[in-house]
Design an enzyme around this catalytic site. Structure first.
Site, PDB file in Angstrom:
ATOM      1  N   GLN A 102      54.567  59.662  14.601  1.00 22.80           N
ATOM      2  CA  GLN A 102      53.353  59.531  13.787  1.00 22.80           C
ATOM      3  C   GLN A 102      52.925  60.905  13.287  1.00 22.80           C
ATOM      4  O   GLN A 102      51.963  61.036  12.553  1.00 22.80           O
ATOM      5  CB  GLN A 102      52.226  58.930  14.647  1.00 22.80           C
ATOM      6  CG  GLN A 102      52.531  57.522  15.128  1.00 22.80           C
ATOM      7  CD  GLN A 102      51.616  57.127  16.282  1.00 22.80           C
ATOM      8  OE1 GLN A 102      50.511  56.666  16.075  1.00 22.80           O
ATOM      9  NE2 GLN A 102      52.080  57.302  17.507  1.00 22.80           N
ATOM     10  N   ASN A 103      53.653  61.940  13.719  1.00 21.28           N
ATOM     11  CA  ASN A 103      53.259  63.309  13.362  1.00 21.28           C
ATOM     12  C   ASN A 103      53.815  63.695  11.997  1.00 21.28           C
ATOM     13  O   ASN A 103      54.875  63.237  11.587  1.00 21.28           O
ATOM     14  CB  ASN A 103      53.749  64.290  14.420  1.00 21.28           C
ATOM     15  CG  ASN A 103      53.168  63.960  15.784  1.00 21.28           C
ATOM     16  OD1 ASN A 103      52.189  63.220  15.867  1.00 21.28           O
ATOM     17  ND2 ASN A 103      53.757  64.471  16.833  1.00 21.28           N
ATOM     18  N   ASP A 105      54.196  67.024  11.199  1.00 20.89           N
ATOM     19  CA  ASP A 105      54.459  68.466  11.309  1.00 20.89           C
ATOM     20  C   ASP A 105      55.929  68.855  11.226  1.00 20.89           C
ATOM     21  O   ASP A 105      56.269  70.050  11.230  1.00 20.89           O
ATOM     22  CB  ASP A 105      53.846  69.012  12.610  1.00 20.89           C
ATOM     23  CG  ASP A 105      54.306  68.233  13.865  1.00 20.89           C
ATOM     24  OD1 ASP A 105      55.443  67.740  13.885  1.00 20.89           O
ATOM     25  OD2 ASP A 105      53.500  68.136  14.820  1.00 20.89           O
ATOM     26  N   HIS A 120      53.984  58.224   9.439  1.00 20.55           N
ATOM     27  CA  HIS A 120      52.795  58.578   8.646  1.00 20.55           C
ATOM     28  C   HIS A 120      53.118  59.661   7.625  1.00 20.55           C
ATOM     29  O   HIS A 120      52.250  60.434   7.222  1.00 20.55           O
ATOM     30  CB  HIS A 120      51.644  59.026   9.579  1.00 20.55           C
ATOM     31  CG  HIS A 120      51.085  57.902  10.405  1.00 20.55           C
ATOM     32  ND1 HIS A 120      50.368  58.086  11.561  1.00 20.55           N
ATOM     33  CD2 HIS A 120      51.134  56.549  10.213  1.00 20.55           C
ATOM     34  CE1 HIS A 120      50.003  56.905  12.055  1.00 20.55           C
ATOM     35  NE2 HIS A 120      50.467  55.957  11.268  1.00 20.55           N
ATOM     36  N   CYS A 128      53.132  65.318  -6.874  1.00 19.57           N
ATOM     37  CA  CYS A 128      52.221  65.162  -8.006  1.00 19.57           C
ATOM     38  C   CYS A 128      51.810  63.689  -8.134  1.00 19.57           C
ATOM     39  O   CYS A 128      52.656  62.794  -8.090  1.00 19.57           O
ATOM     40  CB  CYS A 128      52.881  65.638  -9.295  1.00 19.57           C
ATOM     41  SG  CYS A 128      51.852  65.294 -10.741  1.00 19.57           S
ATOM     42  N   CYS A 149      49.979  70.453 -10.376  1.00 24.40           N
ATOM     43  CA  CYS A 149      51.334  70.375 -10.939  1.00 24.40           C
ATOM     44  C   CYS A 149      51.332  70.960 -12.357  1.00 24.40           C
ATOM     45  O   CYS A 149      50.284  71.033 -13.011  1.00 24.40           O
ATOM     46  CB  CYS A 149      51.731  68.904 -10.987  1.00 24.40           C
ATOM     47  SG  CYS A 149      53.343  68.573 -11.679  1.00 24.40           S
ATOM     48  N   SER A 190      47.961  58.062  21.742  1.00 24.90           N
ATOM     49  CA  SER A 190      46.879  57.282  22.342  1.00 24.90           C
ATOM     50  C   SER A 190      47.134  55.790  22.132  1.00 24.90           C
ATOM     51  O   SER A 190      46.467  54.955  22.738  1.00 24.90           O
ATOM     52  CB  SER A 190      45.536  57.680  21.719  1.00 24.90           C
ATOM     53  OG  SER A 190      45.571  57.468  20.320  1.00 24.90           O
ATOM     54  N   ASN A 214      52.290  60.940  29.193  1.00 23.68           N
ATOM     55  CA  ASN A 214      50.956  61.207  28.638  1.00 23.68           C
ATOM     56  C   ASN A 214      50.060  61.697  29.785  1.00 23.68           C
ATOM     57  O   ASN A 214      50.203  61.211  30.901  1.00 23.68           O
ATOM     58  CB  ASN A 214      50.387  59.900  28.041  1.00 23.68           C
ATOM     59  CG  ASN A 214      49.244  60.145  27.077  1.00 23.68           C
ATOM     60  OD1 ASN A 214      48.278  60.833  27.398  1.00 23.68           O
ATOM     61  ND2 ASN A 214      49.343  59.583  25.887  1.00 23.68           N
ATOM     62  N   PRO A 215      49.152  62.629  29.530  1.00 21.26           N
ATOM     63  CA  PRO A 215      48.244  63.049  30.610  1.00 21.26           C
ATOM     64  C   PRO A 215      47.262  61.946  31.004  1.00 21.26           C
ATOM     65  O   PRO A 215      46.615  62.055  32.041  1.00 21.26           O
ATOM     66  CB  PRO A 215      47.471  64.234  30.011  1.00 21.26           C
ATOM     67  CG  PRO A 215      48.172  64.601  28.759  1.00 21.26           C
ATOM     68  CD  PRO A 215      48.952  63.406  28.305  1.00 21.26           C
TER      69      PRO A 215
HETATM   70  P1  OAD Z   1      45.869  60.923  19.281  1.00 24.22           P
HETATM   71  O1  OAD Z   1      45.165  62.214  19.034  1.00 24.22           O
HETATM   72  O2  OAD Z   1      45.121  59.666  19.058  1.00 24.22           O
HETATM   73  O3  OAD Z   1      46.367  60.892  20.794  1.00 24.22           O
HETATM   74  C1  OAD Z   1      47.008  61.979  21.392  1.00 24.22           C
HETATM   75  C2  OAD Z   1      47.523  61.552  22.752  1.00 24.22           C
HETATM   76  O4  OAD Z   1      48.272  62.641  23.274  1.00 24.22           O
HETATM   77  C3  OAD Z   1      46.428  61.227  23.772  1.00 24.22           C
HETATM   78  O5  OAD Z   1      46.754  60.012  24.428  1.00 24.22           O
HETATM   79  C4  OAD Z   1      46.482  62.399  24.741  1.00 24.22           C
HETATM   80  O6  OAD Z   1      46.188  62.019  26.073  1.00 24.22           O
HETATM   81  C5  OAD Z   1      47.933  62.824  24.627  1.00 24.22           C
HETATM   82  N1  OAD Z   1      48.203  64.240  24.963  1.00 24.22           N
HETATM   83  C6  OAD Z   1      47.389  65.313  24.871  1.00 24.22           C
HETATM   84  N2  OAD Z   1      48.032  66.435  25.252  1.00 24.22           N
HETATM   85  C7  OAD Z   1      49.286  66.070  25.587  1.00 24.22           C
HETATM   86  C8  OAD Z   1      50.440  66.770  26.058  1.00 24.22           C
HETATM   87  N3  OAD Z   1      50.440  68.083  26.268  1.00 24.22           N
HETATM   88  N4  OAD Z   1      51.563  66.049  26.295  1.00 24.22           N
HETATM   89  C9  OAD Z   1      51.586  64.713  26.087  1.00 24.22           C
HETATM   90  N5  OAD Z   1      50.548  64.008  25.638  1.00 24.22           N
HETATM   91  C10 OAD Z   1      49.410  64.675  25.385  1.00 24.22           C
HETATM   92  O7  OAD Z   1      47.226  60.997  18.452  1.00 24.22           O
HETATM   93  P2  OAD Z   1      48.140  59.803  17.884  1.00 24.22           P
HETATM   94  O8  OAD Z   1      48.292  58.725  18.880  1.00 24.22           O
HETATM   95  O9  OAD Z   1      49.344  60.439  17.330  1.00 24.22           O
HETATM   96  O10 OAD Z   1      47.042  58.976  11.676  1.00 24.22           O
HETATM   97  O11 OAD Z   1      47.236  59.274  16.687  1.00 24.22           O
HETATM   98  C11 OAD Z   1      47.753  58.290  15.856  1.00 24.22           C
HETATM   99  C12 OAD Z   1      47.293  58.498  14.449  1.00 24.22           C
HETATM  100  O12 OAD Z   1      45.873  58.620  14.423  1.00 24.22           O
HETATM  101  C13 OAD Z   1      47.762  59.802  13.815  1.00 24.22           C
HETATM  102  O13 OAD Z   1      49.064  59.743  13.319  1.00 24.22           O
HETATM  103  C14 OAD Z   1      46.770  59.968  12.688  1.00 24.22           C
HETATM  104  C15 OAD Z   1      45.512  59.649  13.461  1.00 24.22           C
HETATM  105  O14 OAD Z   1      44.437  59.215  12.736  1.00 24.22           O
HETATM  106  C16 OAD Z   1      46.843  59.257  10.380  1.00 24.22           C
HETATM  107  O15 OAD Z   1      46.394  60.322  10.018  1.00 24.22           O
HETATM  108  C17 OAD Z   1      47.207  58.158   9.443  1.00 24.22           C
END
Ligand code: OAD
Length: 248
Positions: A102-103, A105, A120, A128, A149, A190, A214-215
Site C-alpha cells: 500500500q506504500n 515510496d 495505491h 500530466c 507540464c 493497520s 506488527n507492534p
Molecule cells: P497505517 O498508518 O494505517 O498503519 C501502520 C501500521 O504499521 C500500524 O498497524 C502500526 O502498528 C504498524 N507499525 C508501526 N511501526 C511499525 C514497525 N516498525 N514495524 C512494523 N509495523 C509497524 O498504514 P497502512 O495500513 O499502510 O492510503 O494504511 C493504509 C492506507 O491508509 C495507506 O496506504 C494510505 C492511508 O490512508 C492512501 O493514501 C490511499
C-alpha cells in the site's frame, strides 16, 4: 516470540508460494511516518482536506504545501531498512514471489524485489492531468508549485487519492496472488483501509497461512491471522532470515 520466529522460518522454508502485503509500518524504520497511530500523518491533518482527489483538484498548491512537499522531502531521503531488505532476501532465496504494497515510496523495489504490486500507486512519478506526460517527482522544483507540464496542465502524483478507484488490474492481480499463495506475510499495516485489508481475508479463505508482523494487534489478528509476531518489522525480519538460513 522466539518460538514464533522459528515457526515462521520453518514454514517459509517449506512453502511453495509466498506473498506479502505491506503497509506504512514497514517504512517507519526508514523514517517515513505512518498514517495512523502515534506520530501518524492523519493525526495532524485531515485526509479528506488534503488527500482527497477533490481537494487536490480544487487547490493543488494547498495540498502540495501541507502534504506532498513534506512527503517528497521525506521519501527523497528514505532508504530501504532491514524489513525491506529481508523481503528482498526472501525473493533471492526463491521463497517470496510477490509483494502487494500500500506504500508509494518504492522502497521494496529499491531493496531489490522485482514483483511489487503498488496497490495505491507510487509517488516517484507525476503524471500530466491532460496529456499523461510523466515527470520524476525527485526533479520537482518545490519553489514552483504545483508542477506544470509543458502542455500547460498540472501534474498529479501517480498515487491513489481518497475518492479514487484502485486500478482494476492491480486489484485483479492482488486477488490472484491471494488465491494462489500458501503463506501471506502481512507486515506493518493497520488493515483498516479497503479494499487492501480484504486481500489477506481472501488468502485465508483459499487456505493460506496468514502471518502478521506488527507492534500491535489489528482487525485481522483475531480471526484471520494464524499468528502475529509483535514488534518492529526490521528486527523481526532479521531474526526470521537468520533462522531460515540455518535451515537451508
Ligand atoms: P497505517 O498508518 O494505517 O498503519 C501502520 C501500521 O504499521 C500500524 O498497524 C502500526 O502498528 C504498524 N507499525 C508501526 N511501526 C511499525 C514497525 N516498525 N514495524 C512494523 N509495523 C509497524 O498504514 P497502512 O495500513 O499502510 O492510503 O494504511 C493504509 C492506507 O491508509 C495507506 O496506504 C494510505 C492511508 O490512508 C492512501 O493514501 C490511499
Amino acid at each position: 516470540m522466539d518460538d514464533l520466529i522459528k515457526k515462521t522460518a520453518k514454514k517459509l522454508v517449506l512453502a511453495k508460494n509466498v506473498a506479502a502485503l505491506t503497509g506504512a509500518g514497514i517504512s517507519v524504520e526508514s523514517n517515513i511516518p505512518p498514517f495512523r497511530g502515534p506520530g501518524g500523518i492523519w493525526e495532524k491533518i485531515d485526509p479528506m482536506q488534503y488527500a482527497h482527489i477533490d481537494a487536490f483538484i480544487k487547490d493543488p498548491v494547498k495540498v502540495w504545501d501541507v502534504l506532498l512537499k513534506n512527503m517528497k522531502e521525506i521519501i527523497d531521503l528514505a532508504k530501504p531498512n532491514d524489513a525491506h531488505l529481508g523481503l528482498a532476501r526472501l525473493e533471492k532465496l526463491g521463497i517470496l514471489k510477490t509483494i502487494i504494497t500500500q506504500n508509494v515510496d518504492q522502497l521494496h523495489q529499491k531493496a531489490g524485489n522485482t514483483d511489487v504490486i503498488e496497490f495505491h500507486g507510487n509517488f516517484a512519478w507525476q503524471r500530466c492531468m491532460k496529456c499523461n506526460n510523466r515527470f520524476e517527482t525527485r526533479k520537482v522544483d518545490l519553489t514552483k508549485l504545483p508542477p506544470q507540464c509543458e502542455c500547460g496542465e498540472i501534474y498529479r502524483p501517480e498515487c491513489v487519492f481518497f475518492g479514487e478507484m484502485i486500478p482494476p488490474d492491480d486489484i485483479e492481480r492482488s486477488e490472484q496472488v491471494a488465491l494462489e499463495c500458501d503463506i501471506m506475510l502481512v507486515i506493518g499495516t493497520s488493515a483498516v483501509v479497503q479494499p487492501a485489508a480484504h486481500i489477506p481475508v481472501l488468502a485465508k479463505r483459499s487456505g493460506a497461512t496468514i502471518i502478521e508482523i506488527n507492534p500491535e494487534r489489528t482487525p485481522l489478528t483475531k480471526n484471520i491471522s494464524d499468528w502475529i509476531i509483535i514488534g518492529q518489522a526490521g528486527r523481526i525480519m532479521n531474526n526470521i532470515i537468520a533462522e531460515l538460513e540455518a535451515f537451508l
